[in-house]
Motif scaffolding. Structure first.
Motif, PDB file in Angstrom:
ATOM      1  N   SER A 135       3.316  -9.036 -22.166  1.00  0.00           N
ATOM      2  CA  SER A 135       2.358  -8.564 -23.173  1.00  0.00           C
ATOM      3  C   SER A 135       1.244  -7.732 -22.542  1.00  0.00           C
ATOM      4  CB  SER A 135       1.751  -9.758 -23.930  1.00  0.00           C
ATOM      5  OG  SER A 135       1.112 -10.653 -23.029  1.00  0.00           O
ATOM      6  N   ARG A 136       0.810  -8.110 -21.350  1.00  0.00           N
ATOM      7  CA  ARG A 136      -0.247  -7.355 -20.668  1.00  0.00           C
ATOM      8  C   ARG A 136       0.289  -5.992 -20.223  1.00  0.00           C
ATOM      9  NH1 ARG A 136      -5.063  -5.701 -20.937  1.00  0.00           N
ATOM     10  NH2 ARG A 136      -6.003  -5.114 -18.938  1.00  0.00           N
ATOM     11  N   ARG A 137       1.541  -5.956 -19.779  1.00  0.00           N
ATOM     12  CA  ARG A 137       2.148  -4.672 -19.412  1.00  0.00           C
ATOM     13  C   ARG A 137       2.201  -3.744 -20.615  1.00  0.00           C
ATOM     14  NH1 ARG A 137       6.178  -7.888 -16.644  1.00  0.00           N
ATOM     15  NH2 ARG A 137       7.735  -7.309 -18.212  1.00  0.00           N
ATOM     16  N   ASP A 138       2.470  -4.298 -21.782  1.00  0.00           N
ATOM     17  CA  ASP A 138       2.563  -3.471 -22.991  1.00  0.00           C
ATOM     18  C   ASP A 138       1.229  -2.803 -23.321  1.00  0.00           C
ATOM     19  OD1 ASP A 138       5.181  -4.239 -23.157  1.00  0.00           O
ATOM     20  OD2 ASP A 138       4.905  -5.631 -24.832  1.00  0.00           O
ATOM     21  N   PHE A 139       0.110  -3.506 -23.071  1.00  0.00           N
ATOM     22  CA  PHE A 139      -1.213  -2.918 -23.303  1.00  0.00           C
ATOM     23  C   PHE A 139      -1.494  -1.802 -22.292  1.00  0.00           C
ATOM     24  CE2 PHE A 139      -2.186  -6.836 -25.704  1.00  0.00           C
ATOM     25  CZ  PHE A 139      -2.805  -6.264 -26.815  1.00  0.00           C
ATOM     26  N   ILE A 140      -1.213  -2.066 -21.020  1.00  0.00           N
ATOM     27  CA  ILE A 140      -1.480  -1.078 -19.973  1.00  0.00           C
ATOM     28  C   ILE A 140      -0.588   0.148 -20.156  1.00  0.00           C
ATOM     29  CG2 ILE A 140      -1.334  -0.653 -17.486  1.00  0.00           C
ATOM     30  CD1 ILE A 140      -2.132  -3.557 -17.068  1.00  0.00           C
ATOM     31  N   ARG A 141       0.650  -0.081 -20.560  1.00  0.00           N
ATOM     32  CA  ARG A 141       1.586   1.030 -20.803  1.00  0.00           C
ATOM     33  C   ARG A 141       1.041   1.947 -21.915  1.00  0.00           C
ATOM     34  NH1 ARG A 141       5.645  -1.858 -21.688  1.00  0.00           N
ATOM     35  NH2 ARG A 141       6.588  -1.718 -19.608  1.00  0.00           N
ATOM     36  N   ALA A 142       0.600   1.356 -22.989  1.00  0.00           N
ATOM     37  CA  ALA A 142       0.089   2.150 -24.107  1.00  0.00           C
ATOM     38  C   ALA A 142      -1.131   2.970 -23.686  1.00  0.00           C
ATOM     39  CB  ALA A 142      -0.270   1.230 -25.279  1.00  0.00           C
ATOM     40  N   GLU A 143      -1.999   2.353 -22.905  1.00  0.00           N
ATOM     41  CA  GLU A 143      -3.192   3.055 -22.423  1.00  0.00           C
ATOM     42  C   GLU A 143      -2.808   4.234 -21.532  1.00  0.00           C
ATOM     43  OE1 GLU A 143      -7.446   2.007 -20.218  1.00  0.00           O
ATOM     44  OE2 GLU A 143      -5.746   0.642 -20.031  1.00  0.00           O
ATOM     45  N   MET A 144      -1.843   4.020 -20.641  1.00  0.00           N
ATOM     46  CA  MET A 144      -1.400   5.096 -19.757  1.00  0.00           C
ATOM     47  C   MET A 144      -0.807   6.262 -20.551  1.00  0.00           C
ATOM     48  SD  MET A 144       1.576   5.040 -16.841  1.00  0.00           S
ATOM     49  CE  MET A 144       0.649   4.020 -15.690  1.00  0.00           C
ATOM     50  N   MET A 147       0.829  -1.203   0.000  1.00  0.00           N
ATOM     51  CA  MET A 147       0.000   0.000   0.000  1.00  0.00           C
ATOM     52  C   MET A 147       0.867   1.257   0.000  1.00  0.00           C
ATOM     53  SD  MET A 147      -2.954   1.314  -0.214  1.00  0.00           S
ATOM     54  CE  MET A 147      -4.006  -0.111   0.039  1.00  0.00           C
ATOM     55  N   GLN A 148       1.959   1.216   0.785  1.00  0.00           N
ATOM     56  CA  GLN A 148       2.843   2.376   0.860  1.00  0.00           C
ATOM     57  C   GLN A 148       3.445   2.705  -0.501  1.00  0.00           C
ATOM     58  OE1 GLN A 148       6.277   1.968   3.461  1.00  0.00           O
ATOM     59  NE2 GLN A 148       6.120   4.103   4.020  1.00  0.00           N
ATOM     60  N   LEU A 149       3.844   1.674  -1.259  1.00  0.00           N
ATOM     61  CA  LEU A 149       4.425   1.905  -2.567  1.00  0.00           C
ATOM     62  C   LEU A 149       3.380   2.411  -3.555  1.00  0.00           C
ATOM     63  CD1 LEU A 149       6.931  -1.066  -3.006  1.00  0.00           C
ATOM     64  CD2 LEU A 149       7.222   1.127  -1.845  1.00  0.00           C
ATOM     65  N   GLN A 150       2.158   1.910  -3.447  1.00  0.00           N
ATOM     66  CA  GLN A 150       1.097   2.398  -4.333  1.00  0.00           C
ATOM     67  C   GLN A 150       0.801   3.870  -4.071  1.00  0.00           C
ATOM     68  OE1 GLN A 150      -2.120  -0.415  -3.800  1.00  0.00           O
ATOM     69  NE2 GLN A 150      -1.348  -1.739  -5.410  1.00  0.00           N
ATOM     70  N   ASN A 151       0.925   4.296  -2.821  1.00  0.00           N
ATOM     71  CA  ASN A 151       0.746   5.716  -2.518  1.00  0.00           C
ATOM     72  C   ASN A 151       1.828   6.562  -3.173  1.00  0.00           C
ATOM     73  OD1 ASN A 151      -1.535   5.241  -0.964  1.00  0.00           O
ATOM     74  ND2 ASN A 151      -0.397   5.114   0.960  1.00  0.00           N
ATOM     75  N   MET A 152       3.035   6.001  -3.298  1.00  0.00           N
ATOM     76  CA  MET A 152       4.126   6.728  -3.936  1.00  0.00           C
ATOM     77  C   MET A 152       3.836   7.004  -5.397  1.00  0.00           C
ATOM     78  SD  MET A 152       7.389   4.749  -2.200  1.00  0.00           S
ATOM     79  CE  MET A 152       8.625   5.624  -3.162  1.00  0.00           C
ATOM     80  N   GLU A 158       2.632  -2.286  -9.907  1.00  0.00           N
ATOM     81  CA  GLU A 158       2.179  -1.672  -8.650  1.00  0.00           C
ATOM     82  C   GLU A 158       0.871  -0.909  -8.862  1.00  0.00           C
ATOM     83  OE1 GLU A 158       3.265  -2.068  -5.686  1.00  0.00           O
ATOM     84  OE2 GLU A 158       5.282  -2.902  -5.924  1.00  0.00           O
ATOM     85  N   SER A 159       0.703  -0.327 -10.047  1.00  0.00           N
ATOM     86  CA  SER A 159      -0.505   0.480 -10.308  1.00  0.00           C
ATOM     87  C   SER A 159      -1.767  -0.368 -10.341  1.00  0.00           C
ATOM     88  CB  SER A 159      -0.359   1.237 -11.633  1.00  0.00           C
ATOM     89  OG  SER A 159      -0.400   0.362 -12.754  1.00  0.00           O
ATOM     90  N   VAL A 160      -1.631  -1.658 -10.690  1.00  0.00           N
ATOM     91  CA  VAL A 160      -2.802  -2.550 -10.722  1.00  0.00           C
ATOM     92  C   VAL A 160      -2.790  -3.528  -9.558  1.00  0.00           C
ATOM     93  CG1 VAL A 160      -3.043  -2.342 -13.223  1.00  0.00           C
ATOM     94  CG2 VAL A 160      -1.652  -4.201 -12.277  1.00  0.00           C
ATOM     95  N   GLY A 161      -1.716  -3.520  -8.777  1.00  0.00           N
ATOM     96  CA  GLY A 161      -1.655  -4.346  -7.575  1.00  0.00           C
ATOM     97  C   GLY A 161      -1.410  -5.820  -7.810  1.00  0.00           C
ATOM     98  N   LYS A 162      -0.834  -6.188  -8.962  1.00  0.00           N
ATOM     99  CA  LYS A 162      -0.544  -7.597  -9.203  1.00  0.00           C
ATOM    100  C   LYS A 162       0.536  -7.724 -10.279  1.00  0.00           C
ATOM    101  CE  LYS A 162      -4.284  -8.131 -12.613  1.00  0.00           C
ATOM    102  NZ  LYS A 162      -5.514  -8.886 -12.952  1.00  0.00           N
TER     103      LYS A 162
END
Length: 351
Positions: free
Chosen positions: A333-342, A1-6, A324-328
């Protein structure tokens, strides 16, 4: 939780201010210190590591700058958590994968941090945006003096601070500047510059320091010699060299834009177009494209973004940050999709 707050907090050294922030992204100084009569961390037993951890932790809790600062025990963090801290330049790669009793102290806006039981008992680090080595040293010197009053450091009147690696002995100081040298890379002049730096006692490393790859045309230029010159001499010499490299980079950018304006403009706008439209993108490609857009901002091209946003994306799109942003944990390949969306959301929000 502490890292997600960062994730929600702004990193102070990523702000576009200071001297020449369009080329000198940030300045960093690191001091290596060890406690007297306790073996270096790699040679210490668990009990000795715990002893040094507790002594340094107690000193930090009593120091003005670190009062109320988080003091993390890295044994409590998993692999992704430690990589997250590495990606924020708070710990080294060795500290992220090491074993034993290790810790991290994080100061306000992450401008100062302290690694406990890395290669040395204490690795005190300060960072500032732009070319501001003097400002970093002013802060670190005060903290180091307070630490010295509370801890018994291993020190020789003949050679200075004693460190685990002989190359750090003396001042224990490593100063560096993270530089964006896109024109020198494009003009194929970068190898000549790097060779010249090596001849005068400087070294260029990758994004995360020693042993890491260069990404996005970002180079960490730092001193190699810690024994002989004093701290001010090391800083003055590095700053003088960095200013020369900045001049070379500016001249290179002017030549590029003057002789190949149409081509360079097309390359930069294509890079921006991919970033705002891609549905899947790797971190390596992200860094390459951010580098081109960063150059476009410097050249005054009409792009709907700014340097602070690019700096933020440089950190937030890294693998552990996405996880960390999604908590898992996520597959590549999934990171590549989330990165593009961000990236799309960050860039389109500025239009």
């Amino acid at each position: 939780m502490q890292l997600q707050n960062m994730l929600k907090e702004k990193i102070g050294w990523l702000e576009s201010r200071g001297n020449s922030p369009e080329i000198a992204i940030s300045s960093r100084i690191r001091l290596a210190r060890n406690l007297n009569r306790i073996p270096f961390p790699q040679k210490a037993s668990r009990e000795e590591q715990k002893e040094s951890f507790e002594k340094i932790k107690a000193a930090c809790e009593d120091i003005t700058y670190f009062k109320g600062a988080p003091i993390l025990n890295l044994q409590e963090f998993d692999r992704v958590d430690r990589q997250f801290l590495l990606e924020r330049h708070l710990i080294s790669y060795e500290h992220s994968v090491g074993d034993g009793v290790r810790g991290l102290v994080i100061g306000d806006k992450e401008l100062v941090s302290l690694m406990i039981n890395e290669e040395d008992h204490v690795r005190l680090q300060g960072m500032q945006p732009g070319l501001q080595l003097g400002q970093v040293w002013n802060i670190l010197r005060r903290i180091d003096e307070e630490m010295d009053n509370r801890l018994d450091y291993a020190f020789s009147s003949e050679i200075g601070y004693l460190t685990a690696c002989p190359t750090n002995t003396g001042t224990g100081m490593r100063a560096s500047v993270l530089m964006h040298l896109s024109a020198l890379v494009m003009n194929e002049e970068i190898n000549k510059v790097l060779q010249a730096l090596n001849k005068i006692g400087m070294v260029a490393r990758g994004l995360y320091g020693e042993g890491t790859k260069v990404m996005g045309d970002l180079f960490q230029i730092s001193n190699q010699v810690t024994l002989g010159p004093n701290e001010e001499g090391i800083i003055d010499n590095l700053e003088r060299i960095v200013k020369q490299v900045i001049d070379y980079e500016i001249k290179g950018r002017n030549v590029l834009f003057k002789e190949n304006k149409g081509k360079i403009t097309d390359v930069i706008h294509r890079a921006y177009g991919v970033l705002v439209n891609a549905r899947q993108i790797s971190f390596a490609e992200t860094m390459e494209l951010l580098s081109k857009v960063r150059l476009g901002i410097y050249l005054g091209l009409e792009l709907d973004t700014e340097s602070d946003t690019l700096n933020e994306l440089m950190i937030l799109t890294q693998p552990a940050h996405l996880q960390e942003s999604v908590g898992k944990e996520l597959v590549s390949s999934r990171r590549d999709f989330i990165r593009a969306e961000m990236i799309r959301e960050k860039l389109k929000s500025q239009k």
